[in-house]
Design an enzyme around this catalytic site. Structure first.
Site, PDB file in Angstrom:
ATOM      1  N   VAL A 120       0.848  -1.198   0.000  1.00 29.60           N
ATOM      2  CA  VAL A 120       0.000   0.000   0.000  1.00 29.60           C
ATOM      3  C   VAL A 120       0.882   1.246   0.000  1.00 29.60           C
ATOM      4  O   VAL A 120       1.831   1.337   0.778  1.00 29.60           O
ATOM      5  CB  VAL A 120      -0.908   0.027   1.250  1.00 29.60           C
ATOM      6  CG1 VAL A 120      -1.755   1.278   1.278  1.00 29.60           C
ATOM      7  CG2 VAL A 120      -1.762  -1.212   1.318  1.00 29.60           C
ATOM      8  N   CYS A 121       0.556   2.175  -0.891  1.00 27.45           N
ATOM      9  CA  CYS A 121       1.186   3.496  -0.875  1.00 27.45           C
ATOM     10  C   CYS A 121       0.060   4.528  -0.884  1.00 27.45           C
ATOM     11  O   CYS A 121      -1.086   4.184  -0.614  1.00 27.45           O
ATOM     12  CB  CYS A 121       2.142   3.667  -2.051  1.00 27.45           C
ATOM     13  SG  CYS A 121       1.342   3.651  -3.655  1.00 27.45           S
ATOM     14  N   ASN A 122       0.350   5.756  -1.213  1.00 30.70           N
ATOM     15  CA  ASN A 122      -0.686   6.777  -1.162  1.00 30.70           C
ATOM     16  C   ASN A 122      -1.651   6.697  -2.337  1.00 30.70           C
ATOM     17  O   ASN A 122      -2.856   6.722  -2.148  1.00 30.70           O
ATOM     18  CB  ASN A 122      -0.047   8.169  -1.094  1.00 30.70           C
ATOM     19  CG  ASN A 122      -1.024   9.208  -0.608  1.00 30.70           C
ATOM     20  OD1 ASN A 122      -1.890   8.923   0.206  1.00 30.70           O
ATOM     21  ND2 ASN A 122      -0.896  10.410  -1.122  1.00 30.70           N
ATOM     22  N   MET A 141      -4.005   4.242  -0.518  1.00 34.52           N
ATOM     23  CA  MET A 141      -4.805   4.682   0.631  1.00 34.52           C
ATOM     24  C   MET A 141      -5.863   5.696   0.230  1.00 34.52           C
ATOM     25  O   MET A 141      -6.910   5.792   0.872  1.00 34.52           O
ATOM     26  CB  MET A 141      -3.900   5.275   1.715  1.00 34.52           C
ATOM     27  CG  MET A 141      -3.186   4.247   2.552  1.00 34.52           C
ATOM     28  SD  MET A 141      -4.275   3.096   3.407  1.00 34.52           S
ATOM     29  CE  MET A 141      -5.077   4.151   4.583  1.00 34.52           C
TER      30      MET A 141
END
Length: 137
Positions: A96-98, A125
């Site tokens: 998961v990243c932004n 996210m």
């Protein structure tokens, strides 16, 4: 607009080659990014297959909220902290990243280290929060 339509009519092979190049570029870029899962698919992997979530965002972004039970390993530290994940090699790993962009690089690194079930969260996210899924701070 009339000139554009006339150009297409006069140069069908050139336009066709341009469209083919565009499609090939998009397909190539998608294949480099690795397999992506939607937030709904990620939730299913977490609940049914005991997936591990690896959040690669910087500490400031991590502090604004993260997925429950996610492991925080910033992308810059991933190479040094890979041994923390070796016990999870057989389980699905959701990176998961932004926005879902940086996760592709982390997924490639994990796959190179033998993590065959590594996938990235599509939309990151931002998408997770956009669907009002739970986060903890």
């Amino acid at each position: 607009m009339d000139q554009f339509i006339e150009f297409i009519g006069n140069h069908p092979f050139l336009v066709g080659a341009w469209l083919l190049t565009l499609v090939m570029f998009v397909l190539y870029e998608r294949s480099k990014a690795g397999k992506a899962v939607t937030p709904a698919q990620a939730t299913n992997l977490i609940n049914k297959e005991d997936a591990i979530i690896v959040d690669i965002r910087p500490k400031k972004e991590w502090a604004t909220g993260h997925i429950t039970n996610a492991k925080h390993i910033p992308l810059s530290d991933l190479d040094h902290r890979m041994d923390e994940l070796t016990k999870y090699k057989q389980r699905p790993i959701i990176v998961v990243c932004n926005l879902g962009q940086a996760a592709s690089a982390a997924t490639r690194k994990l796959k190179a280290e033998g993590f065959e079930n590594a996938v990235r969260l599509s939309g990151g996210m931002t998408e997770w929060k956009g669907q009002s899924l739970p986060i903890v701070k």
